[in-house]
Design a protein around this motif. Structure first.
Motif, PDB file in Angstrom:
ATOM      1  N   ARG A 198      20.228  46.746  45.441  1.00  0.00           N
ATOM      2  CA  ARG A 198      21.106  47.109  46.622  1.00  0.00           C
ATOM      3  C   ARG A 198      22.372  46.357  46.417  1.00  0.00           C
ATOM      4  NH1 ARG A 198      16.575  47.384  49.795  1.00  0.00           N
ATOM      5  NH2 ARG A 198      16.994  45.360  50.610  1.00  0.00           N
ATOM      6  N   ARG A 199      22.469  44.919  46.120  1.00  0.00           N
ATOM      7  CA  ARG A 199      23.653  44.094  45.915  1.00  0.00           C
ATOM      8  C   ARG A 199      24.411  44.765  44.728  1.00  0.00           C
ATOM      9  NH1 ARG A 199      20.262  39.942  47.749  1.00  0.00           N
ATOM     10  NH2 ARG A 199      19.868  39.382  45.366  1.00  0.00           N
ATOM     11  N   GLU A 200      23.790  44.939  43.919  1.00  0.00           N
ATOM     12  CA  GLU A 200      24.417  45.576  42.392  1.00  0.00           C
ATOM     13  C   GLU A 200      24.949  46.506  42.616  1.00  0.00           C
ATOM     14  OE1 GLU A 200      25.697  45.451  38.480  1.00  0.00           O
ATOM     15  OE2 GLU A 200      25.147  43.801  39.931  1.00  0.00           O
ATOM     16  N   ARG A 201      24.377  47.529  43.306  1.00  0.00           N
ATOM     17  CA  ARG A 201      25.056  48.925  43.629  1.00  0.00           C
ATOM     18  C   ARG A 201      26.156  48.790  44.652  1.00  0.00           C
ATOM     19  NH1 ARG A 201      19.530  50.762  43.944  1.00  0.00           N
ATOM     20  NH2 ARG A 201      19.649  50.733  46.360  1.00  0.00           N
ATOM     21  N   ALA A 202      26.038  47.903  45.560  1.00  0.00           N
ATOM     22  CA  ALA A 202      27.341  47.706  46.410  1.00  0.00           C
ATOM     23  C   ALA A 202      28.605  47.051  45.840  1.00  0.00           C
ATOM     24  CB  ALA A 202      26.956  46.584  47.586  1.00  0.00           C
ATOM     25  N   ARG A 203      28.156  46.301  44.733  1.00  0.00           N
ATOM     26  CA  ARG A 203      29.085  45.794  43.892  1.00  0.00           C
ATOM     27  C   ARG A 203      30.035  46.787  43.068  1.00  0.00           C
ATOM     28  NH1 ARG A 203      30.149  44.389  39.021  1.00  0.00           N
ATOM     29  NH2 ARG A 203      28.119  44.869  38.291  1.00  0.00           N
ATOM     30  N   ILE A 204      29.043  47.565  42.496  1.00  0.00           N
ATOM     31  CA  ILE A 204      29.577  48.764  41.779  1.00  0.00           C
ATOM     32  C   ILE A 204      30.642  49.681  42.538  1.00  0.00           C
ATOM     33  CG2 ILE A 204      28.896  50.995  40.167  1.00  0.00           C
ATOM     34  CD1 ILE A 204      26.631  49.170  39.352  1.00  0.00           C
ATOM     35  N   ARG A 205      30.016  50.145  43.762  1.00  0.00           N
ATOM     36  CA  ARG A 205      30.909  51.033  44.678  1.00  0.00           C
ATOM     37  C   ARG A 205      32.198  50.182  44.988  1.00  0.00           C
ATOM     38  NH1 ARG A 205      25.778  51.731  47.049  1.00  0.00           N
ATOM     39  NH2 ARG A 205      26.354  50.335  48.682  1.00  0.00           N
ATOM     40  N   SER A 206      32.072  48.784  45.189  1.00  0.00           N
ATOM     41  CA  SER A 206      33.433  48.196  45.597  1.00  0.00           C
ATOM     42  C   SER A 206      34.463  48.212  44.376  1.00  0.00           C
ATOM     43  CB  SER A 206      32.900  46.634  45.911  1.00  0.00           C
ATOM     44  OG  SER A 206      34.129  45.930  46.279  1.00  0.00           O
ATOM     45  N   GLU A 207      33.750  48.103  43.064  1.00  0.00           N
ATOM     46  CA  GLU A 207      34.672  47.969  41.967  1.00  0.00           C
ATOM     47  C   GLU A 207      35.201  49.462  41.804  1.00  0.00           C
ATOM     48  OE1 GLU A 207      32.510  46.825  38.734  1.00  0.00           O
ATOM     49  OE2 GLU A 207      32.650  44.581  39.198  1.00  0.00           O
ATOM     50  N   ARG A 208      34.604  50.478  42.159  1.00  0.00           N
ATOM     51  CA  ARG A 208      35.136  51.977  42.067  1.00  0.00           C
ATOM     52  C   ARG A 208      36.156  52.130  43.017  1.00  0.00           C
ATOM     53  NH1 ARG A 208      29.550  55.620  41.331  1.00  0.00           N
ATOM     54  NH2 ARG A 208      29.032  54.966  39.124  1.00  0.00           N
ATOM     55  N   GLN A 209      35.859  51.590  44.218  1.00  0.00           N
ATOM     56  CA  GLN A 209      36.978  51.676  45.297  1.00  0.00           C
ATOM     57  C   GLN A 209      38.298  51.083  44.894  1.00  0.00           C
ATOM     58  OE1 GLN A 209      36.481  49.701  49.120  1.00  0.00           O
ATOM     59  NE2 GLN A 209      37.084  51.435  50.134  1.00  0.00           N
ATOM     60  N   GLN A 210      38.089  49.797  44.349  1.00  0.00           N
ATOM     61  CA  GLN A 210      39.287  49.034  43.867  1.00  0.00           C
ATOM     62  C   GLN A 210      40.246  49.751  43.043  1.00  0.00           C
ATOM     63  OE1 GLN A 210      38.283  44.950  43.226  1.00  0.00           O
ATOM     64  NE2 GLN A 210      37.537  44.716  45.308  1.00  0.00           N
ATOM     65  N   ARG A 211      39.201  50.309  41.865  1.00  0.00           N
ATOM     66  CA  ARG A 211      39.785  51.059  40.646  1.00  0.00           C
ATOM     67  C   ARG A 211      40.414  52.426  41.050  1.00  0.00           C
ATOM     68  NH1 ARG A 211      36.042  50.426  35.284  1.00  0.00           N
ATOM     69  NH2 ARG A 211      36.793  48.420  36.036  1.00  0.00           N
ATOM     70  N   TRP A 212      39.709  52.999  41.626  1.00  0.00           N
ATOM     71  CA  TRP A 212      39.943  54.432  41.621  1.00  0.00           C
ATOM     72  C   TRP A 212      40.257  55.091  43.142  1.00  0.00           C
ATOM     73  CZ3 TRP A 212      40.656  56.008  37.151  1.00  0.00           C
ATOM     74  CH2 TRP A 212      39.960  55.560  35.965  1.00  0.00           C
ATOM     75  N   GLY A 213      39.937  54.048  44.100  1.00  0.00           N
ATOM     76  CA  GLY A 213      40.325  54.400  45.614  1.00  0.00           C
ATOM     77  C   GLY A 213      39.202  55.435  45.956  1.00  0.00           C
ATOM     78  N   GLN A 214      37.955  55.373  45.613  1.00  0.00           N
ATOM     79  CA  GLN A 214      36.618  56.450  46.100  1.00  0.00           C
ATOM     80  C   GLN A 214      36.149  55.399  47.238  1.00  0.00           C
ATOM     81  OE1 GLN A 214      34.066  56.672  42.826  1.00  0.00           O
ATOM     82  NE2 GLN A 214      35.470  58.022  41.731  1.00  0.00           N
ATOM     83  N   PRO A 215      35.702  56.300  48.169  1.00  0.00           N
ATOM     84  CA  PRO A 215      35.208  55.672  49.370  1.00  0.00           C
ATOM     85  C   PRO A 215      33.878  55.255  49.059  1.00  0.00           C
ATOM     86  CG  PRO A 215      35.286  57.855  49.628  1.00  0.00           C
ATOM     87  CD  PRO A 215      36.137  57.792  48.482  1.00  0.00           C
ATOM     88  N   THR A 216      33.330  54.042  49.716  1.00  0.00           N
ATOM     89  CA  THR A 216      32.066  53.360  49.389  1.00  0.00           C
ATOM     90  C   THR A 216      31.064  53.517  50.503  1.00  0.00           C
ATOM     91  OG1 THR A 216      32.987  51.225  50.040  1.00  0.00           O
ATOM     92  CG2 THR A 216      33.122  52.074  47.548  1.00  0.00           C
ATOM     93  N   THR A 217      31.433  53.770  51.603  1.00  0.00           N
ATOM     94  CA  THR A 217      30.737  53.721  52.690  1.00  0.00           C
ATOM     95  C   THR A 217      29.361  54.584  52.631  1.00  0.00           C
ATOM     96  OG1 THR A 217      31.935  55.586  53.899  1.00  0.00           O
ATOM     97  CG2 THR A 217      32.598  53.212  54.426  1.00  0.00           C
ATOM     98  N   ARG A 218      28.219  54.048  53.113  1.00  0.00           N
ATOM     99  CA  ARG A 218      27.231  54.892  53.032  1.00  0.00           C
ATOM    100  C   ARG A 218      26.103  54.354  54.199  1.00  0.00           C
ATOM    101  NH1 ARG A 218      24.061  54.217  47.095  1.00  0.00           N
ATOM    102  NH2 ARG A 218      23.070  56.090  48.163  1.00  0.00           N
ATOM    103  N   ALA A 219      25.312  55.405  54.335  1.00  0.00           N
ATOM    104  CA  ALA A 219      24.303  55.079  55.729  1.00  0.00           C
ATOM    105  C   ALA A 219      23.596  53.819  55.194  1.00  0.00           C
ATOM    106  CB  ALA A 219      23.463  56.313  55.972  1.00  0.00           C
ATOM    107  N   ALA A 220      23.030  53.095  56.500  1.00  0.00           N
ATOM    108  CA  ALA A 220      22.257  51.960  56.096  1.00  0.00           C
ATOM    109  C   ALA A 220      20.615  52.496  55.644  1.00  0.00           C
ATOM    110  CB  ALA A 220      22.200  51.130  57.483  1.00  0.00           C
TER     111      ALA A 220
END
Length: 372
Positions: free
Chosen positions: A350-372
């Motif tokens: 889960r931490r690795e997926r969160a890190r990947i989403r964060s990088e995508r948001q910084q690079r492409w501006g994609q939203p990363t919020t997901r349900a818990a």
């Protein structure tokens, strides 16, 4: 940190329906899988554990839980779309359903029950609000609103005066001490005979089992133990339920946590679970017995784990005797436990997926919020 996704507290009727669906394993596969998800969540299982149980994506599990919290049992059924626009207004449909669920005698008709023909005739000529509807259209409306022709049955509701307190205690220990919570129950009866099932086969050539009308091997009961925090399932096959067999299972659970710290065991109110000997042993060994309310065994987390046992070991089988069935059960349990992912591994993923989403948001501006 976002709150964990968990199904709301079930009513007695909902719990009994879910338990019946998962134990019988018949009907729609979609309905069965969703019932297993809801029952597992009600038993305190986490979303990752449920995803492993039903082999589904975690987001799908969260969606099923959220829909059940909003819609109840109706969320288990698949939603099909398409068809012509309705010719009967929603108010007309509501009136039809009210009439169909009212005894004919109360409406001045000399019947004890409706047939489709009699109901259509009453709606078109005798009702206070006349609705012209054909018999096939009427049948479709009743089916869509889950009004079916069925026999009268009795129903049970928990009469336990401590129902809410027991459910609250189970929810508390599964939330606060998941790695010290265990569940115990019997699964059976196990009968030696060809068991109907399902599987992949060439079209028009299903697998066939021989017919057998002789049950000469008696029945057995699988005494199962489940570790909620570790997602591990084990157990033995016994000839019958008894206090001695229950005590042996509880001792195996205590041995799984030999550090002497308190543990919590969830089990139902069977008389073989409540003896003086068992209570005395539990008090001496720091084992708190968390009993489910009367007629509410659905609150036991192990109930959802019995579904795969029936699906992958019992259904579609033709075991020659009980020793062979026992070996197959133990082989499946070893495979299941070996393929259960450790909670630490899940957290790292889960931490690795969160890190990947964060990088995508910084690079492409994609939203990363997901349900818990």
């Amino acid at each position: 940190m976002a709150d964990l996704v968990r199904v709301r507290r079930l009513s007695d009727h909902e719990g009994q329906q879910l338990l019946r669906i998962t134990r019988r394993g018949t009907g729609s596969p979609i309905r069965l899988r969703r019932a297993m998800v809801v029952l597992a969540s009600a038993g305190g299982n986490t979303v990752p554990a449920i995803a492993r149980l039903v082999q589904a994506d975690e987001d799908t599990i969260r969606q099923v839980i959220h829909r059940f919290n909003e819609m109840g049992m109706a969320s288990l059924d698949p939603r099909w779309a398409g068809g012509r626009p309705r010719q009967i207004s929603p108010d007309d449909e509501t009136f039809i359903i009210e009439t169909a669920t009212t005894r004919p005698e109360k409406l001045g008709r000399p019947f004890t029950r409706w047939s489709v023909r009699k109901l259509a005739d009453h709606l078109s000529s005798h009702a206070s609000r006349r609705v012209q509807v054909g018999r096939e259209r009427l049948r479709q409306i009743l089916h869509r609103h889950k009004i079916t022709f069925q026999r009268t049955k009795t129903w049970k509701e928990s009469t336990d005066p401590d129902r809410d307190a027991k459910l609250a205690r189970i929810e508390e220990v599964t939330a606060r001490f998941p790695h010290r919570v265990f569940a115990f129950d019997e699964f059976g009866p196990l009968v030696i005979r060809p068991q109907a099932g399902a599987g992949w086969a060439p079209a028009g050539h299903p697998r066939r089992l021989p017919a057998n009308y002789h049950k000469l091997h008696g029945v057995r009961q699988f005494h199962g133990c489940y570790s909620v925090g570790d997602d591990q399932l084990w157990g033995v096959v016994r000839r019958h339920k008894s206090a001695a067999n229950t005590l042996a299972a509880l001792k195996s659970i205590r041995a799984a946590r030999p550090d002497g710290a308190p543990i919590y065991v969830i089990l139902d109110n069977l008389s073989a679970h409540r003896g003086r000997t068992i209570r005395g042993w539990a008090a001496r060994n720091k084992v708190e017995l968390c009993f489910t309310p009367t007629y509410a065994s659905w609150a036991n987390p192990i109930e959802a784990q019995f579904g795969p046992l029936r699906t992958f070991v019992i259904a579609g089988s033709n075991h020659p005797n009980h020793p062979a069935l026992t070996r197959r059960l133990q082989t499946y349990l070893r495979w299941r436990n070996a393929n259960a992912r450790h909670p630490d591994v899940l957290a790292a993923q889960r931490r690795e997926r969160a890190r990947i989403r964060s990088e995508r948001q910084q690079r492409w501006g994609q939203p990363t919020t997901r349900a818990a």
